[in-house]
Design a protein around this motif. Structure first.
Motif, PDB file in Angstrom:
ATOM      1  N   GLU A 107     -46.098  85.847 -62.956  1.00 36.77           N
ATOM      2  CA  GLU A 107     -46.250  87.233 -63.361  1.00 36.77           C
ATOM      3  C   GLU A 107     -45.973  88.142 -62.176  1.00 36.77           C
ATOM      4  OE1 GLU A 107     -50.068  87.749 -65.173  1.00 36.77           O
ATOM      5  OE2 GLU A 107     -49.719  86.007 -66.454  1.00 36.77           O
TER       6      GLU A 107
ATOM      7  N   LYS B 241     -53.374  87.663 -76.085  1.00 35.76           N
ATOM      8  CA  LYS B 241     -52.642  87.243 -74.897  1.00 35.76           C
ATOM      9  C   LYS B 241     -52.841  85.736 -74.755  1.00 35.76           C
ATOM     10  CE  LYS B 241     -52.010  89.150 -70.274  1.00 35.76           C
ATOM     11  NZ  LYS B 241     -52.696  89.923 -69.237  1.00 35.76           N
ATOM     12  N   ASP B 242     -51.806  85.032 -74.978  1.00 36.46           N
ATOM     13  CA  ASP B 242     -51.995  83.585 -74.906  1.00 36.46           C
ATOM     14  C   ASP B 242     -51.996  83.147 -73.458  1.00 36.46           C
ATOM     15  OD1 ASP B 242     -48.965  81.872 -74.802  1.00 36.46           O
ATOM     16  OD2 ASP B 242     -49.143  84.054 -74.681  1.00 36.46           O
ATOM     17  N   ILE B 243     -52.900  82.295 -73.167  1.00 38.98           N
ATOM     18  CA  ILE B 243     -53.045  81.823 -71.796  1.00 38.98           C
ATOM     19  C   ILE B 243     -52.395  80.442 -71.733  1.00 38.98           C
ATOM     20  CG2 ILE B 243     -54.703  81.223 -70.013  1.00 38.98           C
ATOM     21  CD1 ILE B 243     -54.768  84.140 -70.617  1.00 38.98           C
ATOM     22  N   SER B 244     -51.297  80.398 -71.048  1.00 42.68           N
ATOM     23  CA  SER B 244     -50.638  79.103 -70.942  1.00 42.68           C
ATOM     24  C   SER B 244     -51.090  78.424 -69.654  1.00 42.68           C
ATOM     25  CB  SER B 244     -49.126  79.290 -70.959  1.00 42.68           C
ATOM     26  OG  SER B 244     -48.775  80.106 -69.881  1.00 42.68           O
ATOM     27  N   GLN B 245     -50.607  77.230 -69.481  1.00 42.68           N
ATOM     28  CA  GLN B 245     -51.012  76.467 -68.311  1.00 42.68           C
ATOM     29  C   GLN B 245     -50.402  77.018 -67.030  1.00 42.68           C
ATOM     30  OE1 GLN B 245     -52.799  72.917 -68.177  1.00 42.68           O
ATOM     31  NE2 GLN B 245     -53.808  74.435 -69.406  1.00 42.68           N
ATOM     32  N   TYR B 246     -49.278  77.696 -67.188  1.00 47.89           N
ATOM     33  CA  TYR B 246     -48.594  78.147 -65.983  1.00 47.89           C
ATOM     34  C   TYR B 246     -47.738  79.340 -66.336  1.00 47.89           C
ATOM     35  CZ  TYR B 246     -45.557  78.055 -61.894  1.00 47.89           C
ATOM     36  OH  TYR B 246     -44.888  78.389 -60.767  1.00 47.89           O
ATOM     37  N   SER B 247     -47.744  80.338 -65.496  1.00 45.85           N
ATOM     38  CA  SER B 247     -46.851  81.459 -65.710  1.00 45.85           C
ATOM     39  C   SER B 247     -46.598  82.138 -64.376  1.00 45.85           C
ATOM     40  CB  SER B 247     -47.462  82.443 -66.714  1.00 45.85           C
ATOM     41  OG  SER B 247     -48.679  82.921 -66.208  1.00 45.85           O
TER      42      SER B 247
END
Lengths: 696, 725
Positions: free
Chosen positions: B720, B712-718
């Motif tokens: 959900e 699960k890639d953790i991006s800077q902003y999402s």
């Protein structure tokens, strides 16, 4: 109950600074903690280790050592100054140049009448503690080489001083050095390097314990100046020592991040008389240098380069498992508005949330991203617009920012340091943002502990000295002083929480003496004082429609108080009668934010570092037998079975990795979660000392 | 092969004020080959005797005056010429003590350089591009000087030289104008001027250095760019006369130097001969930091031939005269003699061996450049033993040892035994740094004599030479064939083991000879004991294996996974089928040893297959049977031979089977003898295919395991969606 859109924000680069020094006041049970950036934090150990005060840092100030004298807090640093702090106004009271070069350490005698500092130029300077001031008294015999560490004999007649390659024992009345204890250098390559005696402890039986850069903890006889025992505990430095109150235990902090305990016990069961210092336990709760240590009654408190404060309970002091017997790691400020703040603005025209991040040196204004997609629970929605940094505002001057606020219309921005307050007018048209400083501020507005705007942005409130609140009127052209809301009596402690009602009628302010005052803003006078509860409020909020105020305290208790009726609400009474669930009470981080669901007046949203919780007041309260974390169970149940299992506390731990802030709900059932994973902080730390691990 | 010898300091240098300037303006030759005229950056000209590192004379101009061009030697009049303050030409002789009293003439325009070369008159190049012969200029110093380069366009000379070729005299100079670089070739008598435009480098960086040399009636211009590219452009001596305007100058990339991080700052390249370039101020490809190496590169093979670290700041200057490199670095001017020999592909690439082969004896066949240059003994312990032995021998003989040349003379006429003795003595003395060279010469001489005199053959001496590991096939191409001719299988084995560069055709010739030789002929030959014992072990293991454990071969065959499972070859049906005797080695022991050597020889498939077709069908079948035999031995568990220094690997065996089948498939299909063999080989292939398919399955399942881990890639902003109940 419903679906929520959660904006997960991970671009907040909040980075706590390393802990440099610590001093525990056994009398008031307050721990003072100094960080590398010059800030000082006060933790109340009687109130669930709550961080009740933060004195913001300053660029030029570097604190090397802290010292309590009664209820007064002194610090000394490499800038060569001794500083006393004004704990009511959260600012340095005065600073005094010691004229001895950088100061490495400051201590007081047990009587609290004298202070001693160790200077770079080799002098130990004594200061007399006066009522409002301190005064230089005299120097002890000047030595060659800097004085790194000091320890005062409990009787006050002798001082042990750790230096380079040696320890000196001074006779205080004469000022002469009476003993010279030579400390061996390290083995091998470090033979050529001077040994730094980082820490000394002078016990009442004239035993001197020292920790040095060669990794040794040494026990000396202070009468004869002879070495009694050497414990080689690390290949690196022993940086800090702390003695328990009864002098039966000494803890040493090392560069490896370990804390090693030594106890004064008999090595064999038969000869209970012949006691000696024996290494007993090793605690490893840090990855980096342990720079500061305090052994308190029931626990060992440690802090260092890895920025978090660890309270490690000594389990033999507890009879049963309780709240205090658990290991505590304090990573983030307890009052979220103290170090970094988020204000969420629903800008009606653009339907965009604005985030304000507060760093010690700057403010950052971000606009949240947007998505018009809809998805199933668990989905990640496609972004229509990415989040955008609108503004980076660097502070002026040396003082760090202590608080900041953004008005809900997004048109005003204010911040305060200990020396000044600045207010800015923000104008956004399309994608351009312009900022103009409001030039003429009222004279009364010099500094603020807390800032907040009224919901219609027409007024600004600034928490000022002695628990007073300044009311400032804002218009397009000017900002004008209106009134000072000042308690006639009661506590003079600083206000650490402040909130206004949406209808603009009420302002609530909480101070660190646990008082919450509610002011009527139309009449500009005190409306009522919420009954004082024994634990400090950690978060509060006023409901937008009912004007009921929800207050959460450091001990996790939750109250709802009707401002209009000046009494606790029925729901609150019911909750107190039934009692909060033990799982709720056992959480170890305080609730840092309270907000409300604009769509559903029954719902209160709270969060702490690990979870957020939506309390639905229309649902039954959980009793002790109810499964508290029941979301997983509910998910697995069918629609029909669900209602029988519902209770008021709906807890989401999806974002449990150091959830730092959670801001109010936007219109469309959206939440904003600001995450700052501990891993991200750890990865920014410098590399720890190299340790040989098995098979590497 | 190029060598940098130990250098020495010619003189100390005065540190200049600015970091980029060098303390030396120029170094020129004198009439004496051992002299060097060094002009420093300010006021002094010093004449050094290079071999003695001592100054012979020094001349300075007065305070306030400045030498603006390096002093040169007029080879026709034995005078020195220098220019001071751009306009004053001074001429003096070695006997003159004071420069001030020497002849001087002031000319009407600023002089860029005075150039002089043996066999030509000095020429004066003016800053605006005009060229005059020195004599004619001095006869009328104030003559008007025309402008070739226009002042307004800001075209300035960056570098110049002159070249004298076949009574033709050239002055070359490069100019820079608005980021473009031009080369001017000025021919004298008759005067023609040709202008060329240098191709622009992508980075638009100016060239760091130029070097021009004359070769085969062409002027070769070599220039180095900061990105490490060394280009060569060729200008014909009999140039295209009458071409007007600016010509584009074609260039070819000769060398791409590894520049490490960043670009080259102060670096310089100078051509040593047609194949070698000396570069100073570049990082060593294997050293970590520092751009302070002097390296000799072979441009044909792009290989680093020699290197030397220069201590101190290098200002990107290097001069090359008569086998010596002059490099100012730090606070000294060093003179480093060098030698470039004609290089062979083998000596350039000698270190690259077939990857499948473990290099035997842990030492390299071609000593590495480094060890050779820095005088380390290429073979540590063996050498010491040898030299000890030789000392003993020398003591006992107490005869003066002969030099290489004397031995070479001896080889021409001397008897075999004496030749052997002297070669042995010479080689085991081993002190000569250029052992490699002498060994090569000796071997060539020996082979040459053997080829002429059929009666003469010195196996001992040759074997000794090969054993030095300084020899390779391309140094003495006839050696291996000669050994084959003389049936000297021991020497053949040595060569196969130690030569890294045996051509495929020779390998095939060896193979053919080895297969064809009757077993009886070889059995008595003494071969390298290690390899023999390996083979003995292999044969013995097979012979004992089955019986010792009570296994019967039939049991083996039922295990279908076993690689030597055969589709039940009807043993009783075809008694003649040689595959029946699987446990028996189809060739004699020593023959097998020799074949093993062939298997381990480096080769490339494309080149080998055509030569393999030379083998006839029985030979192919026999060889295949042998390969099958060792394949089976290897596959059996009973083969638990301790790892021998040198033994063919499974991969090599399979590769050779494939090669043989490729080369002779149609023949084998037609040959009735080969039927059983082919079907066995097919079963090998099957088992291998099965093995690989199993491995593939394992790989697939492992990959699945890997995928199961949620990434699960953790991006800077999402944004959900969550649901609360």
């Amino acid at each position: 109950m419903g679906e929520f859109k959660v904006h997960r924000v991970r671009f907040f680069d909040y980075m706590p600074t390393a802990i440099r020094a610590m001093a525990f006041n056994a009398h008031t049970e307050r721990l003072a903690l100094a960080r590398m950036d010059g800030s000082v934090e006060i933790f109340n150990f009687t109130d669930h280790y709550f961080q009740e005060k933060v004195i913001p840092g300053k660029d030029s100030r570097s604190t090397e050592s802290l010292c309590w004298v009664g209820g007064r807090l002194f610090s000394a640093g490499l800038n060569g100054e001794i500083t006393e702090y004004d704990l009511e106004n959260l600012r340095p009271k005065y600073s005094l140049e010691a004229y001895g070069g950088p100061i490495w350490t400051i201590i007081s005698n047990t009587q609290g009448t004298q202070l001693a500092i160790g200077c770079e130029d080799g002098t130990v300077k004594l200061f007399e503690v006066l009522e409002e001031h301190i005064q230089f008294e005299r120097n002890l015999d000047r030595q060659k080489g800097r004085i790194i560490s000091l320890s005062w004999h409990p009787s006050g007649t002798h001082i042990a001083a750790g230096m380079m390659d040696m320890i000196r024992v001074f006779d205080v009345p004469t000022g002469h050095a009476v003993q010279r204890l030579l400390v061996d250098r390290g083995f091998g390559g470090s033979k050529s390097q001077e040994t730094v005696v980082w820490s000394v402890a002078f016990l009442s039986d004239h035993t001197v314990v020292s920790g040095d850069s060669a990794g040794k903890v040494q026990v000396w006889d202070g009468h004869t100046g002879t070495l009694v025992k050497t414990h080689l505990v690390t290949k690196w430095d022993v940086l800090a020592l702390s003695v328990s109150k009864d002098e039966s235990s000494v803890v040493a902090g090392t560069s490896e991040g370990t804390v090693i305990q030594f106890q004064f016990i008999a090595p064999t069961l038969h000869q209970q008389q012949d006691k000696e210092w024996v290494r007993t336990r090793t605690f490893k709760n840090h990855t980096h240098d342990v720079r500061a240590l305090a052994e308190i009654e029931t626990a060992i408190v440690s802090g260092g380069m890895d920025t978090h404060l660890v309270v490690r309970p000594l389990l033999e002091k507890f009879d049963e498992k309780s709240h205090a017997s658990g290991l505590r790691k304090i990573h983030f400020p307890h009052v979220s508005t103290e170090m970094a703040e988020i204000t969420l603005v629903s800008n009606c025209l653009k339907k965009a949330g604005l985030l304000l991040f507060q760093f010690p040196g700057q403010l950052e204004l971000w606009r949240l991203g947007d998505s018009d997609g809809h998805g199933k629970p668990g989905d990640r929605l496609p972004l229509k617009r990415k989040p955008e940094k609108l503004l980076l505002l660097k502070r002026k001057g040396e003082d760090h920012i202590c608080c900041s606020a953004l008005s809900s219309c997004g048109g005003w921005l204010a911040y305060s340091t200990v020396s000044c307050v600045r207010i800015y007018r923000l104008q956004t048209d399309n994608n351009n943002i312009s900022i103009t400083k409001v030039s003429k501020l009222p004279k009364a507005l010099r500094s603020a502990h807390q800032l907040c705007f009224s919901s219609d942005s027409s007024k600004m409130f600034a928490a000022s000295s002695q628990s007073s609140v300044l009311v400032i009127a804002l218009t397009q052209s000017e900002c004008k002083y209106v009134h000072t809301l000042k308690p006639k009596s009661g506590s003079r402690q600083p206000i650490h929480l402040m909130t206004t009602s949406v209808d603009g009628k009420w302002l609530a302010a909480a101070n660190s003496d646990c008082e919450i005052r509610v002011y009527n803003l139309q009449k500009l006078k005190l409306h009522c004082i919420v009954p004082v509860y024994g634990s400090c409020p950690s978060a509060m909020g006023i409901h937008p429609t009912t004007n009921n105020m929800t207050v959460v305290h450091a001990d996790q208790q939750l109250f709802e108080y009707s401002i209009v009726e000046k009494q606790y609400t029925d729901w609150s009474r019911k909750l107190q009668k039934q009692g909060l669930h033990n799982v709720w009470l056992d959480r170890d981080t305080p609730v840092t934010h309270v907000t409300f669901n604009p769509k559903n007046p029954n719902q209160v949203v709270l969060h702490d570092m690990h979870m957020f919780c939506i309390i639905d007041q229309s649902l039954p309260l959980p009793d002790q037998k109810t499964q508290f974390y029941n979301q997983m169970t509910l998910r697995s149940l069918s629609e029909q079975e669900r209602p029988s299992h519902l209770h008021a506390f709906k807890i989401c731990k999806t974002f449990q990795v150091s959830l730092l802030f959670l801001a109010s709900l936007l219109d469309d059932q959206s939440l904003v979660v600001v995450e700052r994973p501990l891993l991200a902080i750890t990865s920014q730390l410098p590399a720890p000392v190299r340790q040989k691990k098995f098979a590497t | 092969m190029a060598t940098l010898f130990e250098g020495f300091t010619l003189c100390g240098l005065v540190q200049t004020q600015s970091a980029s300037d060098s303390a030396i303006q120029g170094i020129e030759l004198d009439g004496d080959s051992d002299h060097a005229v060094v002009t420093d950056s300010t006021r002094a000209v010093t004449l050094y005797k290079v071999s003695d590192q001592k100054p012979l004379g020094s001349w300075t101009v007065k305070q306030g005056q400045l030498l603006t061009c390096p002093a040169v030697f007029n080879f026709q009049t034995n005078e020195y010429v220098v220019v001071s303050d751009n306009k004053v030409i001074r001429v003096w002789k070695e006997e003159d003590l004071h420069l001030d009293k020497a002849f001087k003439a002031t000319v009407s325009a600023d002089v860029w350089r005075v150039h002089s070369a043996p066999g030509g008159e000095p020429v004066v190049l003016f800053q605006r591009g005009a060229v005059r012969l020195l004599d004619s200029l001095l006869s009328a110093p104030q003559q008007p000087i025309e402008d070739i380069l226009s002042e307004e366009e800001k075209e300035v000379i960056r570098w110049s030289t002159n070249i004298v070729a076949e009574k033709q005299h050239f002055v070359l100079f490069t100019t820079e104008q608005k980021g473009e670089h031009f080369l001017y070739v000025q021919r004298l008598n008759p005067n023609t001027l040709q202008k060329y435009r240098l191709e622009r480098e992508d980075s638009r960086a100016p060239p760091l250095s130029f070097s021009a040399s004359l070769r085969d009636k062409h002027i070769n211009l070599l220039y180095l760019y900061p990105n490490g590219c060394v280009y060569q452009s060729v200008v014909a001596v009999q140039g295209p006369v009458g071409l007007e305007g600016v010509q584009a100058l074609p260039r070819s990339l000769r060398l791409r130097l590894p520049v490490g991080e960043g670009e080259l700052g102060a670096a310089s390249a100078v051509a040593l001969d047609e194949a070698h370039v000396a570069v100073v101020g570049m990082p060593h490809p294997s050293a970590r930091t520092g751009k302070d190496f002097l390296c000799i590169w072979n441009t044909n093979f792009q290989t680093l031939q020699a290197d030397k670290e220069m201590v101190g700041r290098i200002c990107g200057q290097v001069w090359c005269y008569l086998g010596k490199l002059f490099v100012p670095h730090g606070k000294a001017l060093s003179v480093i003699p060098y030698e470039c020999q004609k290089s062979s592909l083998a000596s350039a690439l000698g270190k690259l061996r077939h990857p499948g082969i473990a290099v035997s004896k842990s030492s390299v066949a071609i000593p590495s450049w480094n060890t050779l240059l820095h005088g380390d003994q290429p073979q540590g312990p063996t050498k010491i033993v040898d030299s000890r032995k030789s000392k003993l021998r020398r003591k006992s003989q107490s005869a003066p040892a002969l030099t290489v040349d004397q031995v070479l003379e001896l080889i021409k006429t001397g008897p075999v035994e004496e030749v052997r003795r002297e070669v042995e003595a010479l080689v085991s003395r081993g002190d000569a740094q250029d052992l490699q060279l002498s060994v090569g010469r000796l071997a060539c001489q020996l082979v040459a004599r053997s080829q002429v005199e059929t009666a003469f053959y010195a196996p001992g001496a040759l074997a000794r030479l090969v054993k030095t590991q300084c020899l390779c096939h391309s140094m003495c191409p006839d050696l291996l064939l000669l050994a084959l001719e003389h049936k000297d299988y021991f020497l053949c084995q040595l060569c196969l083991q130690l030569f890294p560069d045996i051509p495929e055709v020779v390998t095939c010739a060896c193979l053919k000879t080895f297969i064809g030789v009757p077993d009886d002929d070889v059995e008595m030959v003494s071969l390298e004991p290690d390899s023999v014992s390996f083979m003995e072990g292999l044969v013995a293991a097979g012979a004992r294996g089955g019986q010792q454990n009570g296994f019967s071969p039939a049991l083996f065959e039922e295990d279908s996974c076993d690689p030597h499972h055969q589709p039940k070859p009807p043993q009783h049906q075809d008694k003649k089928n040689p595959t029946l005797q699987l446990e028996v080695c189809p060739v004699g022991l020593r023959k097998a040893v020799l074949l093993n050597e062939v298997l381990q020889t480096p080769y490339s498939d494309n080149l080998l297959v055509p030569h393999l077709k030379d083998l006839n069908a029985p030979q192919v079948i026999l060889f295949l049977q042998y390969l099958q035999f060792i394949y089976l031995k290897y596959s059996q568990d009973v083969y638990t031979q301790t790892p021998v220094l040198r033994s063919p690997t499974m991969t090599q065996i399979i590769d050779w089977v494939c090669l043989l089948l490729d080369a002779h498939f149609t023949v084998l299909v037609m040959a009735p003898d080969a039927k059983g063999l082919l079907s066995n080989l097919q079963s090998f292939v099957k088992s291998q295919v099965k093995l690989f398919s199993e491995l593939g399955k394992i790989e697939g399942s492992l990959q699945e395991l890997h995928k199961m881990k949620p990434s699960k890639d953790i991006s800077q902003y999402s944004i959900e969606v969550i649901e609360l109940f």
